[in-house]
Motif scaffolding. Structure first.
Motif, PDB file in Angstrom:
ATOM      1  N   THR A 194      36.312   9.214  16.256  1.00 57.07           N
ATOM      2  CA  THR A 194      35.280  10.172  15.863  1.00 57.07           C
ATOM      3  C   THR A 194      34.295   9.438  14.956  1.00 57.07           C
ATOM      4  N   SER A 195      33.107  10.004  14.814  1.00 55.48           N
ATOM      5  CA  SER A 195      32.082   9.277  14.057  1.00 55.48           C
ATOM      6  C   SER A 195      32.416   9.233  12.573  1.00 55.48           C
ATOM      7  N   GLY A 196      33.282  10.160  12.132  1.00 55.77           N
ATOM      8  CA  GLY A 196      33.685  10.124  10.737  1.00 55.77           C
ATOM      9  C   GLY A 196      32.598  10.596   9.797  1.00 55.77           C
ATOM     10  N   SER A 197      31.643  11.377  10.325  1.00 58.89           N
ATOM     11  CA  SER A 197      30.581  11.864   9.452  1.00 58.89           C
ATOM     12  C   SER A 197      31.152  12.859   8.445  1.00 58.89           C
ATOM     13  N   THR A 198      32.329  13.402   8.728  1.00 55.18           N
ATOM     14  CA  THR A 198      32.925  14.354   7.794  1.00 55.18           C
ATOM     15  C   THR A 198      34.320  13.915   7.401  1.00 55.18           C
TER      16      THR A 198
ATOM     17  N   VAL B 298      15.178  21.290  28.300  1.00 58.89           N
ATOM     18  CA  VAL B 298      16.173  21.007  27.264  1.00 58.89           C
ATOM     19  C   VAL B 298      17.421  21.873  27.426  1.00 58.89           C
ATOM     20  N   HIS B 299      18.571  21.257  27.337  1.00 59.70           N
ATOM     21  CA  HIS B 299      19.872  21.935  27.424  1.00 59.70           C
ATOM     22  C   HIS B 299      20.638  21.672  26.134  1.00 59.70           C
ATOM     23  N   PRO B 300      20.446  22.490  25.094  1.00 58.00           N
ATOM     24  CA  PRO B 300      21.210  22.261  23.861  1.00 58.00           C
ATOM     25  C   PRO B 300      22.699  22.348  24.149  1.00 58.00           C
ATOM     26  N   THR B 301      23.438  21.395  23.615  1.00 58.53           N
ATOM     27  CA  THR B 301      24.863  21.344  23.935  1.00 58.53           C
ATOM     28  C   THR B 301      25.685  21.165  22.669  1.00 58.53           C
ATOM     29  N   TYR B 302      26.888  21.713  22.710  1.00 56.63           N
ATOM     30  CA  TYR B 302      27.835  21.542  21.617  1.00 56.63           C
ATOM     31  C   TYR B 302      29.031  20.823  22.197  1.00 56.63           C
ATOM     32  N   GLY B 303      29.409  19.741  21.564  1.00 52.22           N
ATOM     33  CA  GLY B 303      30.541  18.995  22.086  1.00 52.22           C
ATOM     34  C   GLY B 303      31.135  18.134  21.010  1.00 52.22           C
ATOM     35  N   MET B 304      32.180  17.446  21.349  1.00 54.67           N
ATOM     36  CA  MET B 304      32.808  16.561  20.372  1.00 54.67           C
ATOM     37  C   MET B 304      33.661  15.546  21.111  1.00 54.67           C
ATOM     38  N   THR B 305      34.018  14.502  20.402  1.00 55.54           N
ATOM     39  CA  THR B 305      34.854  13.473  20.990  1.00 55.54           C
ATOM     40  C   THR B 305      36.138  14.102  21.526  1.00 55.54           C
TER      41      THR B 305
ATOM     42  N   ASP C   7      19.669  26.146  12.094  1.00 54.41           N
ATOM     43  CA  ASP C   7      18.645  25.393  12.766  1.00 54.41           C
ATOM     44  C   ASP C   7      18.537  23.952  12.326  1.00 54.41           C
ATOM     45  N   ASP C   8      19.091  23.646  11.228  1.00 48.28           N
ATOM     46  CA  ASP C   8      19.054  22.217  10.941  1.00 48.28           C
ATOM     47  C   ASP C   8      20.168  21.792  10.008  1.00 48.28           C
ATOM     48  N   ASP C   9      21.138  22.647   9.890  1.00 52.12           N
ATOM     49  CA  ASP C   9      22.142  22.386   8.884  1.00 52.12           C
ATOM     50  C   ASP C   9      23.448  22.223   9.628  1.00 52.12           C
ATOM     51  N   ASP C  10      24.002  21.029   9.611  1.00 53.12           N
ATOM     52  CA  ASP C  10      25.174  20.948  10.475  1.00 53.12           C
ATOM     53  C   ASP C  10      26.304  20.119   9.899  1.00 53.12           C
ATOM     54  N   GLY C  11      26.382  18.884  10.267  1.00 54.37           N
ATOM     55  CA  GLY C  11      27.514  18.083   9.837  1.00 54.37           C
ATOM     56  C   GLY C  11      28.636  18.141  10.840  1.00 54.37           C
ATOM     57  N   GLU C  12      28.335  18.600  12.061  1.00 55.01           N
ATOM     58  CA  GLU C  12      29.395  18.628  13.051  1.00 55.01           C
ATOM     59  C   GLU C  12      29.798  17.193  13.366  1.00 55.01           C
ATOM     60  N   PRO C  13      31.013  16.983  13.904  1.00 49.04           N
ATOM     61  CA  PRO C  13      31.443  15.617  14.173  1.00 49.04           C
ATOM     62  C   PRO C  13      30.498  15.059  15.192  1.00 49.04           C
TER      63      PRO C  13
ATOM     64  N   ILE D  33      27.114  12.335  16.395  1.00 49.25           N
ATOM     65  CA  ILE D  33      26.786  11.022  16.883  1.00 49.25           C
ATOM     66  C   ILE D  33      26.424  10.150  15.678  1.00 49.25           C
ATOM     67  N   ALA D  34      26.468  10.762  14.496  1.00 49.95           N
ATOM     68  CA  ALA D  34      26.028  10.023  13.318  1.00 49.95           C
ATOM     69  C   ALA D  34      26.753   8.686  13.183  1.00 49.95           C
ATOM     70  N   ASP D  35      26.003   7.721  12.746  1.00 49.39           N
ATOM     71  CA  ASP D  35      26.575   6.411  12.514  1.00 49.39           C
ATOM     72  C   ASP D  35      27.659   6.527  11.460  1.00 49.39           C
ATOM     73  N   ARG D  36      28.645   5.644  11.579  1.00 51.19           N
ATOM     74  CA  ARG D  36      29.686   5.583  10.564  1.00 51.19           C
ATOM     75  C   ARG D  36      29.061   5.291   9.200  1.00 51.19           C
ATOM     76  N   ARG D  37      28.050   4.470   9.206  1.00 49.54           N
ATOM     77  CA  ARG D  37      27.332   4.208   7.966  1.00 49.54           C
ATOM     78  C   ARG D  37      25.974   4.863   8.080  1.00 49.54           C
ATOM     79  N   PRO D  38      25.822   6.076   7.595  1.00 42.58           N
ATOM     80  CA  PRO D  38      24.556   6.765   7.805  1.00 42.58           C
ATOM     81  C   PRO D  38      23.413   5.922   7.226  1.00 42.58           C
ATOM     82  N   PRO D  39      22.379   5.736   7.988  1.00 41.61           N
ATOM     83  CA  PRO D  39      21.247   4.989   7.457  1.00 41.61           C
ATOM     84  C   PRO D  39      20.562   5.805   6.382  1.00 41.61           C
ATOM     85  N   SER D  40      19.803   5.154   5.558  1.00 46.16           N
ATOM     86  CA  SER D  40      19.097   5.902   4.527  1.00 46.16           C
ATOM     87  C   SER D  40      18.125   6.841   5.215  1.00 46.16           C
TER      88      SER D  40
END
Ligand SMILES: O=C(O)CCC(=O)c1ccccc1C(=O)O
Length: 592
Positions: free
Chosen positions: A159-163, A289-296, A524-530, A532-539
């Motif tokens: 998993t991306s480990g964003s959380t 556009v097809h908004p999708t919800y998914g996870m590893t 609409d813009d608040d998430d944190g779901e697991p 695609i975020a990089d393991r090391r979030p860029p600034s």
């Protein structure tokens, strides 16, 4: 069942399988089959057997595609590792596995050498260390495709480990097969489909289309780097019909080109919630556009909306896919009624059997606990509000920030907002908001009274801080730690725009949450779901790194004017006006 490519190459050998955009080379299914046979033969001669785990540290290249198929051919569990991790982070992941071989390239060789102990390493480029073997110099052994059982592990994807700490997710042959079928059931398949690969090969969203297209007999277009302008051009150049993107990537592509190729049938948009402005742009410019919800843990898509759903009800991710069930569990771990929010629990044939080397604590009788909060409407459409971990505990109440963000962004002068809890002596946590306003004159008092109109007092931000933009991770989701930092710094600086009198809140402390608010909550813009975020979030992107473009061509257009402006922008004639972002900016936003 053998590797899917064996079956496909026998069925339609002459059909197009892969376009390697890096070299502008086209591979038919029989050509790909031969390349994969060679790759598998090299793995075999490097000592890899059926049932082994092979780690890869590779960018998105044709060879990366071959390795996925080769692993399937040999009965090997492929472990695509994130090539951007530090050696230390890598070592922590590799220690959890039992790898037989690690395949790297010239860029990842140093990290591989540092992170790996006692596991052989092969480089697909000229090796720099004596202990590292040259993959290409290995003579390919003759091999026979291995028969798979559905429950056998095809992939281990972290998993991306964003959380939290990245976790190794086991995905079986059956998981991938079910996902491929269910995805086609929702998106449809056209024999002329070409799927542009844009997500990393160490993310399930990047891997899934490769196996899928083999099953469907369609083609993938592989390009190692993501540059928004080039990706938009590739759509045209290669008649691409399907592309997976995270919101940041889509935004950048639209910024560059105004609209996207007419060849597109599906833009699968996931990894982070799409905000209303982005969806509006898609509607204005007829982007499918097809908004999708998914996870590893579910081999990618769980629920996917079609464009009409997405435009009619911004924020929805549509209905769950074929065979997938989503249950919303309330606080007592019992399913709740439509409209009520709770933790999303997923079950079905795409759900992982578990994390490698861990017990089943993520599972409950209803399936896999996602850690995401959301709700379903009467007709079954799914909305994802925020992560459980993002919830704020203030004055003894548990508060979902997504519901507050929805109210804030309903204000005409508020473009975007993030809500976080910061430690507070009196409240435990204090609800705070970072607000991006289109109106310089908007006061914190006005924000407060807007909130009070729609939210119970205890949910209203006790502090609102104004910012030019929200800090975001690579996938475009709000970077919550950075928001917390920004808000905390503002409070400490006492440069806080205003602090409404907190006394009035005391009376609210015990007031129950307003139920109707949740039903209206559109994250609409608040998430944190697991994601695609990089393991090391860029600034967070600074304003200077934002792609520059002519605002009139690309800004969401007020309804009344939309027709008039659409035609202009659709011509894509703004190429020259939109200078390419520099490599760094691209790097920060390629979703990898
Ligand atoms: O967030 C995740 O980890 C999975 C998201 C994902 O796979 C995805 C992300 C962007 C676009 C498409 C997809 C997909 O589900 O295929």
């Amino acid at each position: 069942m053998r590797d899917w490519l064996s079956h496909r190459a026998a069925a339609t050998p002459d059909d197009l399988a892969v376009i390697d955009a890096d070299t502008d080379t086209r591979w038919s299914y029989s050509g790909l089959d031969a390349a994969v046979d060679e790759t598998a033969g090299r793995l075999a001669n490097l000592g890899v057997d059926a049932g082994d785990q092979v780690g890869t540290l590779l960018p998105r290249t044709f060879l990366g595609v071959c390795l996925l198929h080769a692993a399937q051919r040999l009965g090997v569990t492929l472990v695509p590792l994130n090539h951007r991790l530090t050696a230390e982070e890598l070592a922590a992941q590799i220690d959890q596995l039992e790898l037989t071989l690690v395949v790297c390239d010239i860029d990842t060789e140093p990290a591989a050498v540092e992170a790996v102990e006692e596991v052989p390493i092969a480089s697909v480029d000229e090796p720099q260390w004596a202990a590292v073997k040259s993959f290409k110099d290995v003579e390919p052994a003759a091999i026979e495709p291995v028969e798979w059982q559905r429950e056998e592990p095809q992939l281990i994807v972290f998993t991306s480990g964003s959380t939290g700490r990245p976790k190794p997710v086991v995905l079986t042959m059956g998981n991938l097969l079910s996902s491929a079928i269910a995805s086609a059931f929702r998106l449809g398949v056209d024999p002329a489909d070409r799927w542009l690969l844009t997500l990393s090969l160490y993310h399930v969203g990047g891997i899934a289309p490769i196996f899928r297209s083999t099953l469907y007999g369609t083609a993938v277009v592989v390009r190692s780097d993501f540059d928004p302008g080039q990706a938009a051009d590739d759509l045209d150049r290669y008649d691409v019909t399907v592309v997976s993107l995270v919101p940041t990537m889509l935004k950048q592509m639209l910024d560059r080109r105004g609209t996207l190729s007419d060849s597109l049938r599906v833009v699968l948009l996931g990894g982070a919630p799409a905000d209303d402005a982005l969806l509006q742009r898609c509607e204005n410019y007829s982007v499918p556009v097809h908004p999708t919800y998914g996870m590893t843990e579910t081999a990618s898509q769980v629920a996917t909306a079609r464009p009409t759903d997405a435009f009619d009800r911004p924020g929805t991710v549509g209905r769950p896919l074929l065979w997938t069930e989503v249950t919303v569990l309330g606080d007592n771990d019992e399913p709740v009624a439509p409209g009520e929010s709770g933790e999303l629990v997923v079950s079905g044939p795409t759900v992982t059997p578990g994390y490698y080397g861990e017990d089943g604590e993520a599972f409950c009788p209803y399936g896999l606990r996602t850690g995401d909060i959301g709700y379903r409407t009467e007709d079954g459409s799914l909305f994802v509000v925020n992560r459980i971990d993002d919830r704020i505990t203030s004055g003894g109440e548990t508060i979902d920030p997504g519901a507050i963000v929805a109210v804030l962004t309903d204000h005409a002068a508020i473009e975007a907002a993030a809500v976080v809890g910061v430690p507070d002596e009196q409240w435990g946590e204090r609800v705070t908001a970072l607000v991006v306003s289109t109106d310089d004159d908007l006061s914190a008092e006005a924000v407060d009274s807007h909130c009070r109109e729609h939210l119970a007092g205890f949910k209203c931000p006790k502090t609102s801080v104004f910012a030019d933009e929200l800090p975001r991770t690579a996938s475009g989701s709000v970077d919550r730690p950075a928001v917390r930092e920004a808000v905390t710094a503002a409070i400490e600086d006492a440069s806080v725009a205003a602090e409404p009198d907190t006394d009035v809140d005391d009376a609210d402390e015990t007031e129950p949450p307003i139920e109707s608010v949740d039903a209206a909550a559109v994250d609409d813009d608040d998430d944190g779901e697991p994601g695609i975020a990089d393991r090391r979030p860029p600034s967070p992107m600074s304003p200077a790194e934002e792609p520059t473009t002519t605002p009139t061509d690309t800004e969401p257009i007020p309804d009344a004017e939309s027709d008039a402006v659409n035609d202009d922008a659709a011509s894509g004639a703004d190429d020259d006006a939109a200078p390419d972002v520099d490599d760094d900016a691209t790097d920060n936003s390629d979703g990898e």
